[in-house]
Design a protein around this motif. Structure first.
Motif, PDB file in Angstrom:
ATOM      1  N   VAL A   1       0.843  -1.199   0.000  1.00 32.51           N
ATOM      2  CA  VAL A   1       0.000   0.000   0.000  1.00 32.51           C
ATOM      3  C   VAL A   1       0.877   1.248   0.000  1.00 32.51           C
ATOM      4  CG1 VAL A   1      -1.585   1.363   1.424  1.00 32.51           C
ATOM      5  CG2 VAL A   1      -2.053  -1.047   1.010  1.00 32.51           C
ATOM      6  N   ARG A   2       1.939   1.229   0.787  1.00 28.44           N
ATOM      7  CA  ARG A   2       2.849   2.384   0.814  1.00 28.44           C
ATOM      8  C   ARG A   2       3.446   2.643  -0.565  1.00 28.44           C
ATOM      9  NH1 ARG A   2       7.873   2.770   4.862  1.00 28.44           N
ATOM     10  NH2 ARG A   2       6.579   4.177   6.049  1.00 28.44           N
ATOM     11  N   THR A   3       3.833   1.587  -1.267  1.00 29.08           N
ATOM     12  CA  THR A   3       4.432   1.740  -2.585  1.00 29.08           C
ATOM     13  C   THR A   3       3.416   2.183  -3.635  1.00 29.08           C
ATOM     14  OG1 THR A   3       6.060   0.047  -2.066  1.00 29.08           O
ATOM     15  CG2 THR A   3       5.724   0.536  -4.384  1.00 29.08           C
ATOM     16  N   VAL A   4       2.264   1.538  -3.654  1.00 24.62           N
ATOM     17  CA  VAL A   4       1.251   1.830  -4.675  1.00 24.62           C
ATOM     18  C   VAL A   4       0.667   3.233  -4.497  1.00 24.62           C
ATOM     19  CG1 VAL A   4      -1.037   1.172  -5.516  1.00 24.62           C
ATOM     20  CG2 VAL A   4       0.684  -0.578  -5.103  1.00 24.62           C
ATOM     21  N   PHE A   5       0.452   3.639  -3.258  1.00 27.24           N
ATOM     22  CA  PHE A   5      -0.177   4.924  -2.986  1.00 27.24           C
ATOM     23  C   PHE A   5       0.839   6.001  -2.592  1.00 27.24           C
ATOM     24  CE2 PHE A   5      -3.593   1.884  -2.464  1.00 27.24           C
ATOM     25  CZ  PHE A   5      -4.626   2.509  -3.128  1.00 27.24           C
ATOM     26  N   GLN A   6       2.073   5.829  -3.005  1.00 27.45           N
ATOM     27  CA  GLN A   6       3.155   6.736  -2.631  1.00 27.45           C
ATOM     28  C   GLN A   6       2.891   8.173  -3.083  1.00 27.45           C
ATOM     29  OE1 GLN A   6       6.878   5.475  -4.180  1.00 27.45           O
ATOM     30  NE2 GLN A   6       8.059   6.965  -3.059  1.00 27.45           N
ATOM     31  N   ARG A   7       2.316   8.338  -4.243  1.00 25.50           N
ATOM     32  CA  ARG A   7       2.103   9.685  -4.784  1.00 25.50           C
ATOM     33  C   ARG A   7       0.710  10.232  -4.508  1.00 25.50           C
ATOM     34  NH1 ARG A   7       6.169  10.329  -9.394  1.00 25.50           N
ATOM     35  NH2 ARG A   7       7.424   8.479  -9.065  1.00 25.50           N
ATOM     36  N   ARG A   8      -0.031   9.546  -3.692  1.00 26.80           N
ATOM     37  CA  ARG A   8      -1.380  10.001  -3.328  1.00 26.80           C
ATOM     38  C   ARG A   8      -1.315  10.828  -2.056  1.00 26.80           C
ATOM     39  NH1 ARG A   8      -4.006   8.964  -7.935  1.00 26.80           N
ATOM     40  NH2 ARG A   8      -3.851   6.790  -8.505  1.00 26.80           N
ATOM     41  N   SER A   9      -2.447  11.396  -1.713  1.00 26.22           N
ATOM     42  CA  SER A   9      -2.508  12.208  -0.497  1.00 26.22           C
ATOM     43  C   SER A   9      -2.384  11.324   0.740  1.00 26.22           C
ATOM     44  CB  SER A   9      -3.818  12.987  -0.452  1.00 26.22           C
ATOM     45  OG  SER A   9      -4.896  12.101  -0.224  1.00 26.22           O
ATOM     46  N   ARG A  10      -2.046  11.942   1.842  1.00 26.40           N
ATOM     47  CA  ARG A  10      -1.912  11.223   3.110  1.00 26.40           C
ATOM     48  C   ARG A  10      -3.237  10.586   3.505  1.00 26.40           C
ATOM     49  NH1 ARG A  10       1.445  13.905   7.699  1.00 26.40           N
ATOM     50  NH2 ARG A  10       3.032  12.581   6.818  1.00 26.40           N
ATOM     51  N   ARG A  11      -4.336  11.268   3.232  1.00 23.12           N
ATOM     52  CA  ARG A  11      -5.669  10.750   3.555  1.00 23.12           C
ATOM     53  C   ARG A  11      -5.979   9.488   2.750  1.00 23.12           C
ATOM     54  NH1 ARG A  11     -10.420  14.879   3.538  1.00 23.12           N
ATOM     55  NH2 ARG A  11      -9.875  15.021   5.718  1.00 23.12           N
ATOM     56  N   THR A  12      -5.610   9.479   1.474  1.00 20.76           N
ATOM     57  CA  THR A  12      -5.848   8.311   0.628  1.00 20.76           C
ATOM     58  C   THR A  12      -5.027   7.119   1.112  1.00 20.76           C
ATOM     59  OG1 THR A  12      -6.275   9.749  -1.258  1.00 20.76           O
ATOM     60  CG2 THR A  12      -5.786   7.458  -1.744  1.00 20.76           C
ATOM     61  N   ARG A  13      -3.759   7.374   1.456  1.00 21.86           N
ATOM     62  CA  ARG A  13      -2.908   6.297   1.994  1.00 21.86           C
ATOM     63  C   ARG A  13      -3.469   5.752   3.293  1.00 21.86           C
ATOM     64  NH1 ARG A  13       1.602   9.642   0.625  1.00 21.86           N
ATOM     65  NH2 ARG A  13       1.681  10.212   2.822  1.00 21.86           N
ATOM     66  N   ALA A  14      -3.935   6.645   4.157  1.00 21.68           N
ATOM     67  CA  ALA A  14      -4.497   6.200   5.439  1.00 21.68           C
ATOM     68  C   ALA A  14      -5.749   5.359   5.216  1.00 21.68           C
ATOM     69  CB  ALA A  14      -4.809   7.401   6.322  1.00 21.68           C
ATOM     70  N   ALA A  15      -6.588   5.760   4.261  1.00 17.26           N
ATOM     71  CA  ALA A  15      -7.802   4.989   3.960  1.00 17.26           C
ATOM     72  C   ALA A  15      -7.442   3.615   3.404  1.00 17.26           C
ATOM     73  CB  ALA A  15      -8.679   5.752   2.972  1.00 17.26           C
ATOM     74  N   ALA A  16      -6.447   3.552   2.531  1.00 21.62           N
ATOM     75  CA  ALA A  16      -6.028   2.272   1.965  1.00 21.62           C
ATOM     76  C   ALA A  16      -5.446   1.365   3.050  1.00 21.62           C
ATOM     77  CB  ALA A  16      -5.008   2.495   0.854  1.00 21.62           C
ATOM     78  N   LEU A  17      -4.676   1.929   3.964  1.00 20.63           N
ATOM     79  CA  LEU A  17      -4.129   1.138   5.068  1.00 20.63           C
ATOM     80  C   LEU A  17      -5.235   0.650   6.001  1.00 20.63           C
ATOM     81  CD1 LEU A  17      -0.927   3.222   5.862  1.00 20.63           C
ATOM     82  CD2 LEU A  17      -1.001   0.864   5.024  1.00 20.63           C
ATOM     83  N   ALA A  18      -6.253   1.478   6.209  1.00 19.22           N
ATOM     84  CA  ALA A  18      -7.379   1.068   7.057  1.00 19.22           C
ATOM     85  C   ALA A  18      -8.150  -0.080   6.413  1.00 19.22           C
ATOM     86  CB  ALA A  18      -8.300   2.256   7.315  1.00 19.22           C
ATOM     87  N   VAL A  19      -8.364  -0.002   5.110  1.00 17.29           N
ATOM     88  CA  VAL A  19      -9.049  -1.091   4.400  1.00 17.29           C
ATOM     89  C   VAL A  19      -8.227  -2.373   4.496  1.00 17.29           C
ATOM     90  CG1 VAL A  19      -9.748  -1.900   2.106  1.00 17.29           C
ATOM     91  CG2 VAL A  19     -10.361   0.399   2.848  1.00 17.29           C
ATOM     92  N   ALA A  20      -6.923  -2.256   4.310  1.00 21.15           N
ATOM     93  CA  ALA A  20      -6.046  -3.431   4.425  1.00 21.15           C
ATOM     94  C   ALA A  20      -6.111  -4.034   5.824  1.00 21.15           C
ATOM     95  CB  ALA A  20      -4.607  -3.040   4.077  1.00 21.15           C
ATOM     96  N   ALA A  21      -6.142  -3.188   6.848  1.00 12.09           N
ATOM     97  CA  ALA A  21      -6.226  -3.684   8.227  1.00 12.09           C
ATOM     98  C   ALA A  21      -7.541  -4.421   8.460  1.00 12.09           C
ATOM     99  CB  ALA A  21      -6.082  -2.522   9.210  1.00 12.09           C
ATOM    100  N   VAL A  22      -8.628  -3.884   7.936  1.00 15.02           N
ATOM    101  CA  VAL A  22      -9.927  -4.542   8.095  1.00 15.02           C
ATOM    102  C   VAL A  22      -9.931  -5.899   7.394  1.00 15.02           C
ATOM    103  CG1 VAL A  22     -12.376  -4.383   7.460  1.00 15.02           C
ATOM    104  CG2 VAL A  22     -11.229  -2.422   8.494  1.00 15.02           C
ATOM    105  N   VAL A  23      -9.341  -5.970   6.209  1.00 16.21           N
ATOM    106  CA  VAL A  23      -9.279  -7.243   5.481  1.00 16.21           C
ATOM    107  C   VAL A  23      -8.456  -8.262   6.261  1.00 16.21           C
ATOM    108  CG1 VAL A  23      -8.386  -8.352   3.391  1.00 16.21           C
ATOM    109  CG2 VAL A  23      -9.696  -6.232   3.216  1.00 16.21           C
ATOM    110  N   ILE A  24      -7.321  -7.838   6.816  1.00 16.17           N
ATOM    111  CA  ILE A  24      -6.496  -8.746   7.623  1.00 16.17           C
ATOM    112  C   ILE A  24      -7.284  -9.234   8.836  1.00 16.17           C
ATOM    113  CG2 ILE A  24      -4.415  -8.923   9.066  1.00 16.17           C
ATOM    114  CD1 ILE A  24      -3.780  -8.811   6.090  1.00 16.17           C
ATOM    115  N   LEU A  25      -8.000  -8.336   9.498  1.00 14.19           N
ATOM    116  CA  LEU A  25      -8.782  -8.724  10.668  1.00 14.19           C
ATOM    117  C   LEU A  25      -9.919  -9.672  10.298  1.00 14.19           C
ATOM    118  CD1 LEU A  25      -8.853  -5.352  12.624  1.00 14.19           C
ATOM    119  CD2 LEU A  25      -7.602  -7.442  13.212  1.00 14.19           C
TER     120      LEU A  25
END
Length: 108
Positions: free
Chosen positions: A17-41
């Motif tokens: 997620v950090r690599t793919v969303f590197q050029r996106r806004s901080r909010r977009t990266r945080a949302a993508a990381l939150a989605v990834a965390a929910v999927v892992i859970l």
């Protein structure tokens, strides 16, 4: 084994997620990381290993926090070494029948 697997999956997903969303806004990266965390859970919940999934998400958050964003840093070896040691400890310390989840056989 499920603990190590979830940990490595969570860290790998956070790094991706950090690599793919590197050029996106901080909010977009945080949302993508939150989605990834929910999927892992959710995967951990389905595996009957929610505590391990929660620990994996925490380890991934720490990984995301301590790893350098760009470039090659000599300090980047320590989080990777720590993750390797933590995974090895998880494989050795957690019982083999932990997290059987949906694949568990029902014996009568």
């Amino acid at each position: 084994m499920i603990v190590a697997g979830l940990m490595l999956l969570a860290v790998g997903t956070a790094a991706l997620v950090r690599t793919v969303f590197q050029r996106r806004s901080r909010r977009t990266r945080a949302a993508a990381l939150a989605v990834a965390a929910v999927v892992i859970l959710l995967l951990a919940l389905l595996s009957d290993a929610f505590v391990a999934g929660t620990a994996a998400v925490i380890v991934a958050a720490l990984w995301h926090w301590v790893m350098p964003d760009r470039g090659n840093s000599p300090a980047s070896i320590w989080p990777a070494a720590g993750l390797g040691v933590l995974s090895a400890v998880a494989v050795l310390a957690v019982p083999a029948d932990y997290g059987t989840g949906l694949g568990a056989r029902v014996e009568v």
